[in-house]
Design a protein around this motif. Sequence first.
Motif, PDB file in Angstrom:
ATOM      1  N   LEU A  13     -67.709 -64.726 -16.796  1.00 55.36           N
ATOM      2  CA  LEU A  13     -66.142 -64.853 -17.691  1.00 55.36           C
ATOM      3  C   LEU A  13     -65.840 -66.548 -18.422  1.00 55.36           C
ATOM      4  CD1 LEU A  13     -64.091 -62.102 -15.497  1.00 55.36           C
ATOM      5  CD2 LEU A  13     -65.234 -62.650 -17.728  1.00 55.36           C
ATOM      6  N   SER A  14     -65.796 -66.754 -19.634  1.00 55.44           N
ATOM      7  CA  SER A  14     -65.327 -67.796 -20.003  1.00 55.44           C
ATOM      8  C   SER A  14     -63.595 -67.744 -18.988  1.00 55.44           C
ATOM      9  CB  SER A  14     -64.632 -67.678 -21.217  1.00 55.44           C
ATOM     10  OG  SER A  14     -65.672 -67.144 -22.404  1.00 55.44           O
ATOM     11  N   GLY A  15     -64.056 -69.282 -18.692  1.00 53.71           N
ATOM     12  CA  GLY A  15     -62.497 -70.032 -17.529  1.00 53.71           C
ATOM     13  C   GLY A  15     -62.649 -69.448 -16.347  1.00 53.71           C
ATOM     14  N   ILE A  62     -76.702 -67.746 -20.060  1.00 59.13           N
ATOM     15  CA  ILE A  62     -75.912 -66.709 -20.584  1.00 59.13           C
ATOM     16  C   ILE A  62     -74.775 -65.993 -20.924  1.00 59.13           C
ATOM     17  CG2 ILE A  62     -77.356 -64.224 -21.576  1.00 59.13           C
ATOM     18  CD1 ILE A  62     -79.947 -64.982 -20.410  1.00 59.13           C
ATOM     19  N   ASP A  63     -73.659 -66.003 -21.875  1.00 53.70           N
ATOM     20  CA  ASP A  63     -72.470 -64.623 -21.772  1.00 53.70           C
ATOM     21  C   ASP A  63     -71.589 -63.922 -22.860  1.00 53.70           C
ATOM     22  OD1 ASP A  63     -71.306 -67.312 -23.291  1.00 53.70           O
ATOM     23  OD2 ASP A  63     -71.587 -68.240 -21.227  1.00 53.70           O
ATOM     24  N   ALA A  64     -70.604 -63.868 -22.784  1.00 53.70           N
ATOM     25  CA  ALA A  64     -69.752 -63.980 -24.180  1.00 53.70           C
ATOM     26  C   ALA A  64     -70.640 -64.366 -25.452  1.00 53.70           C
ATOM     27  CB  ALA A  64     -69.160 -63.021 -23.705  1.00 53.70           C
ATOM     28  N   VAL A 118     -55.368 -61.142 -29.184  1.00 56.94           N
ATOM     29  CA  VAL A 118     -53.894 -61.690 -28.174  1.00 56.94           C
ATOM     30  C   VAL A 118     -55.227 -62.208 -26.593  1.00 56.94           C
ATOM     31  CG1 VAL A 118     -52.273 -61.161 -29.741  1.00 56.94           C
ATOM     32  CG2 VAL A 118     -53.409 -60.151 -27.147  1.00 56.94           C
ATOM     33  N   LEU A 119     -54.817 -63.402 -26.087  1.00 48.55           N
ATOM     34  CA  LEU A 119     -55.205 -63.353 -24.640  1.00 48.55           C
ATOM     35  C   LEU A 119     -56.100 -62.335 -24.085  1.00 48.55           C
ATOM     36  CD1 LEU A 119     -57.123 -66.148 -23.588  1.00 48.55           C
ATOM     37  CD2 LEU A 119     -54.892 -66.677 -22.209  1.00 48.55           C
ATOM     38  N   PRO A 120     -54.744 -61.457 -23.347  1.00 46.18           N
ATOM     39  CA  PRO A 120     -55.173 -60.725 -22.863  1.00 46.18           C
ATOM     40  C   PRO A 120     -56.401 -59.925 -23.525  1.00 46.18           C
ATOM     41  CG  PRO A 120     -52.532 -61.159 -22.372  1.00 46.18           C
ATOM     42  CD  PRO A 120     -53.906 -61.702 -23.615  1.00 46.18           C
ATOM     43  N   ASP A 121     -56.372 -59.449 -23.957  1.00 51.50           N
ATOM     44  CA  ASP A 121     -57.032 -58.774 -24.595  1.00 51.50           C
ATOM     45  C   ASP A 121     -59.001 -59.326 -24.942  1.00 51.50           C
ATOM     46  OD1 ASP A 121     -55.773 -56.787 -24.883  1.00 51.50           O
ATOM     47  OD2 ASP A 121     -54.732 -57.012 -26.751  1.00 51.50           O
ATOM     48  N   ALA A 122     -58.582 -59.919 -25.531  1.00 53.16           N
ATOM     49  CA  ALA A 122     -60.048 -60.999 -25.462  1.00 53.16           C
ATOM     50  C   ALA A 122     -60.897 -61.057 -24.293  1.00 53.16           C
ATOM     51  CB  ALA A 122     -60.292 -62.597 -26.152  1.00 53.16           C
ATOM     52  N   LEU A 125     -62.046 -58.060 -23.655  1.00 59.22           N
ATOM     53  CA  LEU A 125     -63.357 -57.213 -23.937  1.00 59.22           C
ATOM     54  C   LEU A 125     -64.460 -58.510 -23.553  1.00 59.22           C
ATOM     55  CD1 LEU A 125     -64.932 -55.626 -26.168  1.00 59.22           C
ATOM     56  CD2 LEU A 125     -63.808 -58.192 -27.942  1.00 59.22           C
ATOM     57  N   GLU A 126     -64.102 -59.297 -23.037  1.00 60.73           N
ATOM     58  CA  GLU A 126     -65.144 -60.310 -22.580  1.00 60.73           C
ATOM     59  C   GLU A 126     -65.500 -59.176 -21.261  1.00 60.73           C
ATOM     60  OE1 GLU A 126     -66.230 -64.684 -21.829  1.00 60.73           O
ATOM     61  OE2 GLU A 126     -64.430 -64.343 -21.088  1.00 60.73           O
TER      62      GLU A 126
END
Length: 287
Positions: A13-15, A62-64, A118-122, A125-126
């Motif tokens: 995950l990003s972050g 390799i990621d989203a 919005v951030l929680p949805d992003a 999805l990721e």
Amino acid sequence: MSAAPALVIVSGLSGSGKSVALKTFEDLGYYCVDNLPAELLPEFVRRLLAGDNPPDRIAVGIDARSLGDLAEVPDVLSQVGAQGLDPRLLFFDTRDEVLLRRYADTRRRHPLSHLGLVLPDAISLERQALRPVRQIADTVLDTSDLNVHQMRRRVLTEFGLSGVGLSLLFESFAYKRGVPPEADFVFDARVLPNPHWDARLRPLSGRDAEVREHLDGDADVVAYVAQVEGFLDTWLPKLRSETRSYATVAFGCTGGRHRSVYLAERFARHFREGGWPEVAVHHRELD
């Protein structure tokens, strides 16, 4: 015939710490590429190995952000395996509430925010897009309760120190931020002259030639290095008889920038030149 190079796939995950991991792999001598579309991995590896001087360690992110279907990653890894490599997939995960806090603290934009989410949805999805990758990961590292330095150290000890014999990690630190709790040996460099008080050397670190030359020429430093070298040369080999994979030798000074860094680098070089099988360096206040 030479052995196939080590190949690590870094995803997650990003972050969650992927960038920290790739930077650490780069410091360990891996040939690193980030954000590679998964379907390009087999051709990338083929071209890399066909070169005149192929690397013996490769790390690929390799990621989203990588365009394409991440559900194809298992098939892609099978294709890489058919080339004689045994890829290892390292997946970084983090709890949603921690990711939200990290993005708030750093004011970074999530890579999927361009979709208007919005951030929680992003994040949701990721996580969904990366589920096929996480399911086949060799190692899942939850970094929710780790800071940057702890993440880096996990990579160093799990991937940089192979466990062939006793591996060594030389670490520098600042006393004002505490002694590394995992250190086996701790040496105080605050008794040595401090390059911080030289305006020319202050912006530099113990990695820089000017600082090394300055400290190399000081009689107290020469005596200190000789005595610590004698101690470590005598006692580190005796740890090989124990059931342990690595030992950490830490050097501390006031700011963790000049003297401790200089000593960690110098002793790592000394043991590498002495034929020690695995040696890594970690500068807590710089890395």
